[in-house]
Enzyme design. Structure first.
Site, PDB file in Angstrom:
ATOM      1  N   ARG A  54      53.988 -13.482  41.001  1.00 15.06           N
ATOM      2  CA  ARG A  54      53.049 -13.851  42.064  1.00 15.06           C
ATOM      3  C   ARG A  54      52.268 -15.116  41.713  1.00 15.06           C
ATOM      4  O   ARG A  54      51.997 -15.931  42.577  1.00 15.06           O
ATOM      5  CB  ARG A  54      52.123 -12.684  42.368  1.00 15.06           C
ATOM      6  CG  ARG A  54      52.936 -11.523  42.960  1.00 15.06           C
ATOM      7  CD  ARG A  54      52.042 -10.503  43.543  1.00 15.06           C
ATOM      8  NE  ARG A  54      52.790  -9.345  44.006  1.00 15.06           N
ATOM      9  CZ  ARG A  54      52.215  -8.284  44.527  1.00 15.06           C
ATOM     10  NH1 ARG A  54      50.907  -8.245  44.649  1.00 15.06           N
ATOM     11  NH2 ARG A  54      52.932  -7.271  44.923  1.00 15.06           N
ATOM     12  N   ASP A 159      38.964  -5.489  54.606  1.00 10.71           N
ATOM     13  CA  ASP A 159      39.850  -5.631  53.446  1.00 10.71           C
ATOM     14  C   ASP A 159      39.254  -6.718  52.561  1.00 10.71           C
ATOM     15  O   ASP A 159      38.485  -7.564  53.040  1.00 10.71           O
ATOM     16  CB  ASP A 159      41.268  -6.046  53.892  1.00 10.71           C
ATOM     17  CG  ASP A 159      42.327  -5.704  52.854  1.00 10.71           C
ATOM     18  OD1 ASP A 159      43.065  -4.712  53.057  1.00 10.71           O
ATOM     19  OD2 ASP A 159      42.416  -6.412  51.827  1.00 10.71           O
TER      20      ASP A 159
HETATM   21  C1  LIG Z   1      48.840  -0.934  50.052  1.00 11.54           C
HETATM   22  S1  LIG Z   1      47.637  -1.606  51.147  1.00 11.54           S
HETATM   23  C2  LIG Z   1      47.234  -0.180  52.122  1.00 11.54           C
HETATM   24  C3  LIG Z   1      47.052  -0.542  53.575  1.00 11.54           C
HETATM   25  C4  LIG Z   1      46.745   0.624  54.486  1.00 11.54           C
HETATM   26  N1  LIG Z   1      45.480   1.246  54.133  1.00 11.54           N
HETATM   27  C5  LIG Z   1      47.847   1.643  54.494  1.00 11.54           C
HETATM   28  O1  LIG Z   1      47.660   2.741  53.952  1.00 11.54           O
HETATM   29  O2  LIG Z   1      48.928   1.361  55.032  1.00 11.54           O
HETATM   30  C6  LIG Z   1      46.197  -1.758  50.077  1.00 11.54           C
HETATM   31  C7  LIG Z   1      45.145  -2.701  50.626  1.00 11.54           C
HETATM   32  O3  LIG Z   1      43.956  -2.544  49.860  1.00 11.54           O
HETATM   33  C8  LIG Z   1      43.331  -3.810  49.739  1.00 11.54           C
HETATM   34  N2  LIG Z   1      42.408  -3.810  48.588  1.00 11.54           N
HETATM   35  C9  LIG Z   1      42.697  -3.859  47.266  1.00 11.54           C
HETATM   36  N3  LIG Z   1      41.582  -3.872  46.530  1.00 11.54           N
HETATM   37  C10 LIG Z   1      40.543  -3.820  47.395  1.00 11.54           C
HETATM   38  C11 LIG Z   1      39.132  -3.807  47.240  1.00 11.54           C
HETATM   39  N4  LIG Z   1      38.553  -3.867  46.041  1.00 11.54           N
HETATM   40  N5  LIG Z   1      38.367  -3.759  48.360  1.00 11.54           N
HETATM   41  C12 LIG Z   1      38.938  -3.719  49.587  1.00 11.54           C
HETATM   42  N6  LIG Z   1      40.268  -3.732  49.796  1.00 11.54           N
HETATM   43  C13 LIG Z   1      41.069  -3.775  48.715  1.00 11.54           C
HETATM   44  C14 LIG Z   1      44.498  -4.771  49.597  1.00 11.54           C
HETATM   45  O4  LIG Z   1      44.136  -6.090  49.927  1.00 11.54           O
HETATM   46  C15 LIG Z   1      45.532  -4.173  50.541  1.00 11.54           C
HETATM   47  O5  LIG Z   1      45.488  -4.782  51.801  1.00 11.54           O
END
Ligand SMILES: C[S@@+](CC[C@H](N)C(=O)[O-])C[C@H]1O[C@@H](n2cnc3c(N)ncnc32)[C@H](O)[C@@H]1O
Length: 289
Positions: A54, A159
């Site tokens: 990445r 997010d």
């Molecule tokens: C795998 S996705 C899950 C998306 C959705 N909730 C689902 O279940 O399909 C994880 C998301 O968490 C976000 N994320 C990671 N760390 C975070 C943080 N500290 N605060 C807010 N969002 C975060 C990432 O940017 C990503 O978009």
């Protein structure tokens, strides 16, 4: 096959695949990501490959030759560099109606929440990624509307990753991103649009206007909102956090819920939840006591 690239700045040819990410540099990137986003990336071959693959894209973007050069740029750069770094290292996989039993559950409890809390139903989707999850929540609220005609469901979608949030706020998807959305919902809540000769699906106002998009880092020490939420979805993000971080995030989420409101986690995340203020309801769904 290795990729030989031209450095835009110097014109020199070099091979990105040969640039070595040392364990020392890996640890610097991993620790920075942990401090910024709580994402825990222990030194494993899989995480090493993840960071290497990445960040190498960012080396290309900035015409840099080594991870060390990128690190210096990240350290001296401003918010934009940090935001790009976070975007690169988050995993944003999502889809419409993912873990679909949660939306059956939501549809069944919304009328009850309306009776209990009145017209304003406040929901929060706390790791919204590219938006498929909040739009699914909005469609579910529309489907429940006949049983609660005077309800005004509202959704905050947040997010940490500003790039996915921007996409989510447009509500515009390519065909491949519509995965999981049944044909009936697809035409009821989305319309086809053309842009630059390509076709996209765009969320109709009925669901788009229900959602407000905003950046929010779950690592914030305190979650301060004007009102309590009646439903919080925080799914498939706790898996990236270690145990103390997960506990802190759950404590904070619970503090934002109205008593009687629901917390919905990802299917694989419920193992870690032992909170005295939460009653398990169904798979990865909890009610605040
Ligand atoms: C795998 S996705 C899950 C998306 C959705 N909730 C689902 O279940 O399909 C994880 C998301 O968490 C976000 N994320 C990671 N760390 C975070 C943080 N500290 N605060 C807010 N969002 C975060 C990432 O940017 C990503 O978009």
């Amino acid at each position: 096959m290795t990729a030989v690239k031209k450095n835009e700045a110097t014109g020199a040819l070099y091979d990105f695949e040969d640039i070595k990410l040392t364990d020392k540099m890996f640890m610097k990137f991993a620790e920075r990501m942990y401090d910024l986003a709580g994402v825990d990336l222990p030194l494993t071959p899989k995480n090493h490959a993840l960071i290497r693959n990445r960040i190498v894209k960012l080396l290309r973007r900035h015409s840099l030759k080594t991870y060390e050069e990128y690190w210096s740029k990240l350290e001296s750069g401003g918010n934009e560099m940090v935001s790009e770094f976070i975007s690169a290292l988050t995993t944003n996989m999502t889809s419409f109606y993912r873990e679909s039993n949660h939306f059956d559950f939501l549809k069944s409890v919304l009328p009850e929440l309306h009776r209990k809390f009145g017209a304003d139903l406040r929901m929060w989707c706390a790791a919204a990624s590219t938006g498929q999850e909040p739009y699914t929540i909005a469609m579910t609220a529309c489907e429940a509307q006949p049983e609660m005609p005077s309800a005004k469901p509202r959704l905050l979608a947040t997010d940490i990753d500003l790039q996915v949030l921007k996409k989510a706020s447009t509500g515009t998807y390519e065909e491949r991103e519509m995965q999981g959305l049944p044909p009936v919902q697809r035409t009821k809540y989305f319309e086809k649009i053309k842009a630059d000769g390509d076709e996209y699906w765009r969320a109709k106002d009925q669901i788009h206007n229900m959602i407000r998009f905003a950046p929010f880092n779950l690592m914030n020490p305190k979650y301060e909102f004007q009102h309590k939420f009646h439903v919080i979805f925080c799914r498939n993000v706790l898996i990236y956090f270690d145990e103390p971080t997960t506990k802190r995030v759950i404590d904070n989420l619970v503090s934002c819920l109205a008593p009687g409101g629901y917390l919905v986690l990802g299917h694989s995340e419920s193992g870690n939840v032992k909170h005295p203020g939460l009653k398990p309801m169904s798979r990865a769904v909890y009610q605040k006591l």
